[in-house]
Design a protein around this motif. Structure first.
Motif, PDB file in Angstrom:
ATOM      1  N   LYS A 100      47.547  57.687  50.631  1.00 47.53           N
ATOM      2  CA  LYS A 100      47.848  56.301  50.228  1.00 47.53           C
ATOM      3  C   LYS A 100      49.104  55.842  50.957  1.00 47.53           C
ATOM      4  CE  LYS A 100      46.221  56.588  45.502  1.00 47.53           C
ATOM      5  NZ  LYS A 100      46.638  56.697  44.119  1.00 47.53           N
ATOM      6  N   TYR A 149      44.218  53.291  51.427  1.00 45.97           N
ATOM      7  CA  TYR A 149      44.005  53.516  50.009  1.00 45.97           C
ATOM      8  C   TYR A 149      43.090  54.716  49.763  1.00 45.97           C
ATOM      9  CZ  TYR A 149      43.542  52.597  45.084  1.00 45.97           C
ATOM     10  OH  TYR A 149      43.601  52.720  43.729  1.00 45.97           O
ATOM     11  N   ARG A 164      40.397  51.014  53.143  1.00 47.31           N
ATOM     12  CA  ARG A 164      39.467  51.940  52.469  1.00 47.31           C
ATOM     13  C   ARG A 164      38.407  52.407  53.452  1.00 47.31           C
ATOM     14  NH1 ARG A 164      39.741  50.753  46.615  1.00 47.31           N
ATOM     15  NH2 ARG A 164      41.283  49.105  46.439  1.00 47.31           N
TER      16      ARG A 164
END
Lengths: 267, 313
Positions: free
Chosen positions: B8, B20, B212
């Protein structure tokens, strides 16, 4: 030693490739020297300077050493932050740090190159002063060299703190400015500290540069031995023992902080 | 060989995470291509893997070395190429730059004396070894960057757009070197915007969007993301804008869903995305009536570029 050689080679190749800048730099030194020599002769004619007796009594050598010291001071304080900024601008900083050479070594070798350049300039200046302008200097080489070495090391610690702040904040740090300004005013660069009002002399007494400059002048102009300037040398050694580890610690803190916020390459 | 667990990272200036919760394992001998639109976090991820950014969460392991706790061992296992051209000393020659960085990697003078000419030969820069870096073309700079990453023969390579901005010859040469590395069992993570490049090289692809990793898989699996085929119609001459507009309108009316009609102006080919459930002759009649004469029609599977556009939406 191979790594040191590589830093030296990079420095020389780069410096020589900027031929005009190299010539102009040396020329600027000579022009500054000419100014001082004419001003010195003008002031010296028919005058004596009792306050300078402890340094050989020659005004011109007093001014020249003060100027040379200031240039070393500038290099000691700004060398590391200048190196970091230059590497950031060239885009090479991340690759230096990505190598498995320790951070302390990269920083020291990079800074050392700037000291060598400053040393070269000062050496040329002093040779010209002694041989061309025939200014009397009684030099104790070991004492002068040790004074310079301890001065550089102790001030480098402060320079590293400054680089640590720069790498973290990306803006100009106040340390260099404060130190250079205070030294110029209160350390006896262009006039003896005795000429300052007593309250301001107190500032001179807490500046390490006052002791460094005093020892250097005695060694260069008055043939003072290491024994004679031992108190100043011990003091500079003591300062170095505090500033260097503290400088490394603050630099490492700044470096890790920049890695945590992802701003290492930003400037 | 290269392992990421729940990585992260958030820049101070941004409100959301740039990276993330990314988990990824890349084994030896694999080329893993990281795709994603600008700002997806690809370069940030490369910097995290190389230890230049410390993540706020998770662990990076390179050949078993934690990138923070064993940072010097982890760095020794990495070869890095960053997308930026300005990563060398401009006044030094290509060979001098390699010598400098090689020395910092702890390689001795004798080894470098042999290794540097070998690498310069491999990347096609032997004759330009003594040329100042600032006189190198973009392609030469990219090849020198690859040579630097190869200096210490690390087991893992992180290549951030190694082929961007280079001519086809340089691109091919870089591609061949990367294939050679794969053949020698090296682990390779590369980012690219060039879909055909990823298509040709990658064993697996990861698609990064807004920090992501939304999809990981082999190229063939990625192409299944688009469940439609593509009908290509080539005309004898280029269509004008008005004609294309009419064709688009009429084709849409004949289909039970809105077709994706992509067109290159001044190029006599139109592409119609379809699901196979329509009357082809009816469509072709409309196209033939409205546009210039048709010289060729073909149905092709979607390209990785189509997948990229779909995933980036």
């Amino acid at each position: 030693m191979f790594k040191l050689y590589l830093f030296l080679k990079r420095f020389i190749v780069t410096m020589v490739s900027y031929k005009t800048a190299l010539v102009l730099g040396i020329l600027s030194g000579f022009i500054g020297l000419l100014q001082f020599s004419f001003m010195g002769k003008f002031l010296t004619d028919g005058n004596s300077f009792p306050a300078l007796e402890q340094y050989g009594g020659n005004l011109l050598s007093y001014l020249i050493i003060g100027t040379a010291f200031t240039s070393f001071l500038g290099v000691s304080l700004s060398s590391f932050q200048g190196t970091i900024r230059a590497e950031q601008q060239m885009g090479t900083l991340e690759f230096l740090l990505m190598s498995n050479t320790r951070l302390e070594l990269i920083l020291s070798y990079s800074g050392l190159m700037n000291f060598l350049q400053a040393l070269l300039n000062v050496a040329i200046l002093l040779i010209v002063v002694i041989f061309v302008f025939d200014i009397p200097m009684e030099v104790n080489i070991p004492a002068a060299a040790l004074t310079m070495l301890l001065t550089i090391i102790s001030l480098s610690g402060i320079g590293m703190m400054s680089a640590g702040i720069i790498i973290m904040t990306k803006v100009g740090d106040p340390i260099t400015w404060i130190f250079t300004t205070l030294t110029g005013l209160f350390s006896g660069v262009l006039f003896p500290v005795e000429y300052l009002p007593p309250q301001l002399q107190a500032i001179s007494m807490v500046l390490p540069t006052t002791y460094a400059l005093d020892a250097l002048r005695r060694a260069l102009s008055n043939n003072a031995s290491m024994f004679e300037i031992a108190p100043q040398l011990l003091l500079l050694g003591g300062i170095a023992m505090v500033t260097v580890p503290l400088g490394f610690a603050i630099f490492k803190m700044g470096y890790n902080r920049a890695r945590k916020v992802g701003s290492l390459a930003q400037y | 060989m290269l392992s990421l667990k729940n990585i992260k990272f958030q820049y101070q200036s941004k409100k959301s995470f740039t990276i993330y919760s990314i988990c990824l394992d890349i084994p030896p001998g694999e080329i893993f291509s990281l795709l994603g639109p600008n700002g997806a976090g690809k370069t940030t991820l490369i910097r995290i893997l190389s230890g230049l950014i410390i993540p706020q969460g998770g662990k990076v392991s390179i050949c078993g070395f934690d990138s923070i706790e064993n940072e010097y061992d982890a760095r020794r296992s990495l070869g890095l190429v960053l997308g930026d051209e300005r990563t060398f000393y401009f006044r030094l020659s290509g060979a001098q730059n390699l010598e400098f960085f090689g020395g910092l990697y702890g390689l001795n003078r004798g080894f470098l004396k042999k290794r540097i000419p070998e690498l310069l030969e491999m990347v096609g820069l032997r004759d330009d070894a003594k040329l100042q870096y600032m006189r190198y073309s973009t392609g030469m700079k990219k090849r020198l960057a690859l040579a630097r990453a190869l200096l210490h023969d690390p087991p893992v390579f992180l290549l951030d757009e190694p082929n961007s901005g280079v001519d086809p010859r340089s691109a091919r040469s870089i591609r061949e070197i990367i294939f050679d590395l794969k053949g020698r069992g090296k682990t390779i993570l590369l980012t690219t915007h060039d879909m055909s490049e990823a298509d040709k090289m990658a064993d697996r692809i990861g698609f990064l969007r807004e920090g992501r990793l939304i999809k990981i898989g082999p190229v063939s699996e990625f192409k299944k993301v688009i469940k439609r085929n593509k009908l290509e119609v080539e005309f004898a001459g280029a269509c004008d804008v008005a004609t294309l507009g009419r064709i688009n309108h009429l084709v849409q009316r004949l289909m039970d869903f809105a077709p994706f009609l992509s067109v290159a102006y001044h190029h006599p080919v139109i592409e119609i995305m379809h699901n196979g459930k329509f009357n082809l002759s009816q469509i072709l009649k409309v196209v033939a009536d409205e546009g210039p004469p048709i010289v060729r029609t073909s149905t092709v599977e979607p390209s990785l570029e189509d997948v990229f556009l779909k995933l980036a939406e």
